[in-house]
Design an enzyme around this catalytic site. Structure first.
Site, PDB file in Angstrom:
ATOM      1  N   ARG A 129     -13.844 -17.777  14.673  1.00  0.00           N
ATOM      2  CA  ARG A 129     -14.864 -16.841  13.853  1.00  0.00           C
ATOM      3  C   ARG A 129     -14.238 -15.344  14.216  1.00  0.00           C
ATOM      4  NH1 ARG A 129     -18.589 -20.429  16.160  1.00  0.00           N
ATOM      5  NH2 ARG A 129     -19.302 -21.659  14.674  1.00  0.00           N
ATOM      6  N   LYS A 151      -6.549  -5.881   3.900  1.00  0.00           N
ATOM      7  CA  LYS A 151      -6.620  -7.060   2.801  1.00  0.00           C
ATOM      8  C   LYS A 151      -5.677  -8.089   3.728  1.00  0.00           C
ATOM      9  CE  LYS A 151      -7.716  -4.898  -1.421  1.00  0.00           C
ATOM     10  NZ  LYS A 151      -7.204  -4.630  -2.946  1.00  0.00           N
ATOM     11  N   GLU A 193       6.505   1.384  -3.703  1.00  0.00           N
ATOM     12  CA  GLU A 193       5.259   1.498  -3.471  1.00  0.00           C
ATOM     13  C   GLU A 193       5.140   2.856  -2.822  1.00  0.00           C
ATOM     14  OE1 GLU A 193       2.653  -0.493  -4.137  1.00  0.00           O
ATOM     15  OE2 GLU A 193       3.903  -2.739  -4.237  1.00  0.00           O
ATOM     16  N   LYS A 234      -2.671   6.099   2.011  1.00  0.00           N
ATOM     17  CA  LYS A 234      -3.569   4.740   1.928  1.00  0.00           C
ATOM     18  C   LYS A 234      -4.638   4.972   3.028  1.00  0.00           C
ATOM     19  CE  LYS A 234      -3.596  -0.212   1.475  1.00  0.00           C
ATOM     20  NZ  LYS A 234      -3.182  -1.492   1.269  1.00  0.00           N
ATOM     21  N   GLU A 244     -12.574  -1.432  -1.936  1.00  0.00           N
ATOM     22  CA  GLU A 244     -12.507  -1.541  -3.555  1.00  0.00           C
ATOM     23  C   GLU A 244     -13.511  -1.648  -4.446  1.00  0.00           C
ATOM     24  OE1 GLU A 244      -8.476  -2.949  -4.313  1.00  0.00           O
ATOM     25  OE2 GLU A 244      -9.088  -3.110  -6.364  1.00  0.00           O
ATOM     26  N   ARG A 248     -10.309   2.860  -4.349  1.00  0.00           N
ATOM     27  CA  ARG A 248      -9.168   1.899  -4.016  1.00  0.00           C
ATOM     28  C   ARG A 248      -8.311   1.491  -5.134  1.00  0.00           C
ATOM     29  NH1 ARG A 248      -8.937  -1.837   1.522  1.00  0.00           N
ATOM     30  NH2 ARG A 248      -6.822  -2.508   1.091  1.00  0.00           N
ATOM     31  N   ASN A 252      -3.715   0.692  -7.495  1.00  0.00           N
ATOM     32  CA  ASN A 252      -3.104  -0.333  -8.242  1.00  0.00           C
ATOM     33  C   ASN A 252      -2.410   0.250  -9.524  1.00  0.00           C
ATOM     34  OD1 ASN A 252      -4.313  -2.295  -6.821  1.00  0.00           O
ATOM     35  ND2 ASN A 252      -6.267  -2.265  -8.050  1.00  0.00           N
ATOM     36  N   HIS A 255      -0.055  -1.712 -11.223  1.00  0.00           N
ATOM     37  CA  HIS A 255       0.026  -3.211 -10.808  1.00  0.00           C
ATOM     38  C   HIS A 255      -0.412  -3.855 -11.723  1.00  0.00           C
ATOM     39  CE1 HIS A 255       1.157  -1.963  -7.092  1.00  0.00           C
ATOM     40  NE2 HIS A 255       0.830  -2.825  -6.452  1.00  0.00           N
ATOM     41  N   HIS A 259       1.935  -6.954 -12.324  1.00  0.00           N
ATOM     42  CA  HIS A 259       1.625  -8.498 -11.979  1.00  0.00           C
ATOM     43  C   HIS A 259       2.008  -9.262 -13.109  1.00  0.00           C
ATOM     44  CE1 HIS A 259      -1.348  -7.290  -8.739  1.00  0.00           C
ATOM     45  NE2 HIS A 259      -0.392  -7.305  -8.133  1.00  0.00           N
ATOM     46  N   HIS A 273       8.208  -7.947  -6.062  1.00  0.00           N
ATOM     47  CA  HIS A 273       6.950  -7.410  -6.524  1.00  0.00           C
ATOM     48  C   HIS A 273       7.235  -6.004  -6.622  1.00  0.00           C
ATOM     49  CE1 HIS A 273       2.747  -6.134  -6.121  1.00  0.00           C
ATOM     50  NE2 HIS A 273       3.236  -5.274  -5.356  1.00  0.00           N
TER      51      HIS A 273
HETATM   52  N1  LIG Z   1      -2.629  -7.060   2.354  1.00  0.00           N
HETATM   53  C1  LIG Z   1      -2.122  -6.104   1.192  1.00  0.00           C
HETATM   54  O1  LIG Z   1      -2.978  -5.239   1.228  1.00  0.00           O
HETATM   55  C2  LIG Z   1      -0.913  -6.454   0.446  1.00  0.00           C
HETATM   56  C3  LIG Z   1      -0.388  -5.309  -0.274  1.00  0.00           C
HETATM   57  C4  LIG Z   1       0.958  -5.649  -1.008  1.00  0.00           C
HETATM   58  C5  LIG Z   1       1.559  -6.752  -0.508  1.00  0.00           C
HETATM   59  N2  LIG Z   1       0.993  -7.680  -0.041  1.00  0.00           N
HETATM   60  C6  LIG Z   1       1.662  -9.100   0.301  1.00  0.00           C
HETATM   61  O2  LIG Z   1       2.861  -8.845   0.501  1.00  0.00           O
HETATM   62  C7  LIG Z   1       3.857  -9.889   0.474  1.00  0.00           C
HETATM   63  C8  LIG Z   1       5.163  -9.237   0.275  1.00  0.00           C
HETATM   64  O3  LIG Z   1       5.569  -8.637   1.515  1.00  0.00           O
HETATM   65  P1  LIG Z   1       7.135  -8.197   1.751  1.00  0.00           P
HETATM   66  O4  LIG Z   1       7.749  -7.750   0.617  1.00  0.00           O
HETATM   67  O5  LIG Z   1       7.319  -7.642   3.011  1.00  0.00           O
HETATM   68  O6  LIG Z   1       7.747  -9.826   1.616  1.00  0.00           O
HETATM   69  P2  LIG Z   1       8.154 -10.721   2.721  1.00  0.00           P
HETATM   70  O7  LIG Z   1       7.143 -10.554   3.986  1.00  0.00           O
HETATM   71  O8  LIG Z   1       8.401 -12.010   2.059  1.00  0.00           O
HETATM   72  O9  LIG Z   1       9.636 -10.153   3.329  1.00  0.00           O
HETATM   73  C9  LIG Z   1      10.547 -10.265   2.510  1.00  0.00           C
HETATM   74  C10 LIG Z   1      11.795 -10.833   3.220  1.00  0.00           C
HETATM   75  O10 LIG Z   1      12.319 -10.033   4.138  1.00  0.00           O
HETATM   76  C11 LIG Z   1      12.610 -10.575   5.443  1.00  0.00           C
HETATM   77  N3  LIG Z   1      12.409  -9.629   6.381  1.00  0.00           N
HETATM   78  C12 LIG Z   1      11.254  -9.090   6.809  1.00  0.00           C
HETATM   79  N4  LIG Z   1      11.547  -8.071   7.714  1.00  0.00           N
HETATM   80  C13 LIG Z   1      12.855  -8.023   7.843  1.00  0.00           C
HETATM   81  C14 LIG Z   1      13.879  -7.225   8.332  1.00  0.00           C
HETATM   82  N5  LIG Z   1      13.277  -6.101   9.385  1.00  0.00           N
HETATM   83  N6  LIG Z   1      14.947  -7.460   8.459  1.00  0.00           N
HETATM   84  C15 LIG Z   1      15.519  -8.397   7.724  1.00  0.00           C
HETATM   85  N7  LIG Z   1      14.813  -9.207   7.040  1.00  0.00           N
HETATM   86  C16 LIG Z   1      13.373  -8.832   6.868  1.00  0.00           C
HETATM   87  C17 LIG Z   1      11.401 -11.753   5.397  1.00  0.00           C
HETATM   88  O11 LIG Z   1      11.836 -12.838   6.212  1.00  0.00           O
HETATM   89  C18 LIG Z   1      11.544 -12.098   4.004  1.00  0.00           C
HETATM   90  O12 LIG Z   1      12.596 -13.229   3.488  1.00  0.00           O
HETATM   91  C19 LIG Z   1       3.092 -10.541  -0.907  1.00  0.00           C
HETATM   92  O13 LIG Z   1       2.555 -11.870  -0.310  1.00  0.00           O
HETATM   93  C20 LIG Z   1       1.991  -9.862  -1.319  1.00  0.00           C
HETATM   94  O14 LIG Z   1       0.899 -10.480  -1.945  1.00  0.00           O
HETATM   95  C21 LIG Z   1      -0.285  -7.614   0.524  1.00  0.00           C
HETATM   96 ZN   LIG Z   2       2.087  -3.740  -4.717  1.00  0.00          ZN
END
Ligand SMILES: NC(=O)c1ccc[n+]([C@@H]2O[C@H](COP(=O)([O-])OP(=O)(O)OC[C@H]3O[C@@H](n4cnc5c(N)ncnc54)[C@H](O)[C@@H]3O)[C@@H](O)[C@H]2O)c1
Ligand SMILES: [Zn+2]
Length: 377
Positions: A129, A151, A193, A234, A244, A248, A252, A255, A259, A273
């Site tokens: 929980r 999030k 970003e 942020k 949001e 907030r 976007n 976005h 998207h 992305h």
């Molecule tokens: N929670 C939120 O507010 C929020 C905001 C934006 C995006 N997201 C989410 O984030 C995700 C995308 O995140 P991302 O772009 O970090 O992708 P990811 O976590 O998939 O990382 C990208 C790739 O880089 C590799 N990697 C990570 N760190 C590394 C490092 N230091 N050295 C070498 N390789 C490394 C990972 O293994 C992966 O293959 C999506 O699922 C998206 O929905 C969430």
């Molecule tokens: Zn984004």
């Protein structure tokens, strides 16, 4: 805007959320302080690391060394990639945390990019929980965006991030040296970003990025500065509107268009992305210019900077191409509710002057997309 600090000074940005406030610690080498920082925050707590196989190869042993005795729980290692934000992997992660005897009062450490952060954060939100968790973001996107703000989510077969919770971390440790091993394409995607924060509300930061982006990429003190300014923006937005209901939404910017492009490319390597967001921000400014809100020359300044760092800025650059405007409009409508033919977009009156436009005519967006799709770079 403050001047860049010396590389040796960690920068601390606070996310002000009353009793749920937390610090973001930014700097080269700050991973080594992880255990000591956790021990101060939660004396006597144990910590289980959740990470992906790629990040584990680079940084698991450093993270374990930094945790010392408190990190003796078995690490939970998931496959890299968006596919890990699934029910199957989520179930496995939750059971692994219980297997590792992580109790209320213990901690989860999310060591990885946005995928690991979203997955581990959601597991922390529901196992027993609710467990506290610490974000140790390892991608630029995660350091400036996904690790901050609480999030958390996994994906549904109906769409991305549809199953999740708001659950704030108790600490974020962003070691900028970890980005040295990130593939350049991933770094660039995260940079979209960073630029976004300038475009939303900080023209001086955008101008600073135009002059200093090469140093941000090469990893000098400019990198810490850019990450800190992004996190401050942020953090401020999240502290004013955690769930949001208003402001907030400005985060976007780019976005809604982005998207749709990402979905059209099947959320694949064809378009990351951040690359989709680069195209989306170019579109948001070009659409604002078309409506006479911002001079076309200013929209071109935005496009030129994103192109200079190597991000895509023309729809024709998407590998394998994009579908027609009808199809893109359908994807936009799926992402956002259309109310009587009207859509909400984040538009801009200037660089640093983004605003929420709740009354955008779907037909106008359609004809804009027809024009954009016809453009060649
Ligand atoms: N929670 C939120 O507010 C929020 C905001 C934006 C995006 N997201 C989410 O984030 C995700 C995308 O995140 P991302 O772009 O970090 O992708 P990811 O976590 O998939 O990382 C990208 C790739 O880089 C590799 N990697 C990570 N760190 C590394 C490092 N230091 N050295 C070498 N390789 C490394 C990972 O293994 C992966 O293959 C999506 O699922 C998206 O929905 C969430
Ligand atoms: Zn984004």
């Amino acid at each position: 805007m403050t001047a860049p600090l010396r590389a040796s000074d960690p920068i601390i940005v606070n996310v002000a959320l009353g009793t749920r406030s937390y610090d973001i610690v930014i700097g080269r080498g700050v991973l080594a302080s992880l255990g000591a920082r956790i021990a101060v925050l939660r004396p006597g707590a144990r910590a289980a690391i959740i990470t992906d196989a790629t990040v584990a190869r680079h940084y698991l042993s450093a993270a374990q060394a930094a945790l010392g005795e408190i990190g003796n729980a078995a690490p939970v290692i998931v496959p890299p990639g968006e596919g890990s934000k699934s029910f199957t992997v989520f179930e496995w992660v939750c059971e692994a945390l219980i297997d590792a005897r992580i109790e209320r009062g213990d901690l989860v450490v999310a060591l990885g990019g946005g995928v690991v952060g979203d997955l581990a954060g959601f597991a922390a939100a529901v196992v027993r929980r609710g467990l506290d968790y610490v974000q140790v973001p390892t991608t630029l996107l995660a350091q400036v965006d996904s690790s901050v703000g609480g999030k958390t989510a996994i994906d549904s077969r109906h769409g991305k991030n549809l199953i999740g919770a708001f659950h704030q971390p108790v600490l974020v440790v962003a070691d900028t040296a970890l980005l040295d091993t990130l593939p350049p394409r991933e770094f660039r995607a995260g940079y979209a970003e960073v630029a976004k924060y300038g475009l939303i509300g900080d023209a001086a930061f955008f101008a600073w990025l135009e002059a200093n982006w090469q140093d941000v990429f090469s990893g000098g003190p400019a990198r810490e500065h850019a990450i800190a300014v992004s996190c401050r923006a942020k953090a401020l937005t999240v502290s004013r509107d955690e769930r949001e209901t208003g402001e907030r939404a400005l985060l976007n910017l780019g976005h809604t268009f982005g998207h749709a492009f990402e979905a059209a490319a099947g959320f694949s390597d064809r378009l990351l992305h951040g690359e989709a967001i680069s195209l989306g921000m170019v579109c948001a400014f070009a659409f604002s210019a078309r409506r006479g809100l911002v001079p076309a020359t200013e929209a071109e300044v935005v496009r030129r900077h994103l192109a200079a760092v190597g991000l895509p800025t023309h729809l024709s650059e998407v590998a394998g191409g994009l579908p027609d405007a009808d199809c893109l409009m359908e994807l936009i409508a799926q992402d956002k509710k259309v109310k009587r033919g009207k859509l909400t977009f984040i538009l801009a009156r200037a660089i640093g002057g983004a605003f929420i436009a709740p009354d955008v005519d779907a037909a106008e967006v359609h004809s804009f997309l027809v024009e954009k799709l016809a453009e060649q770079c």
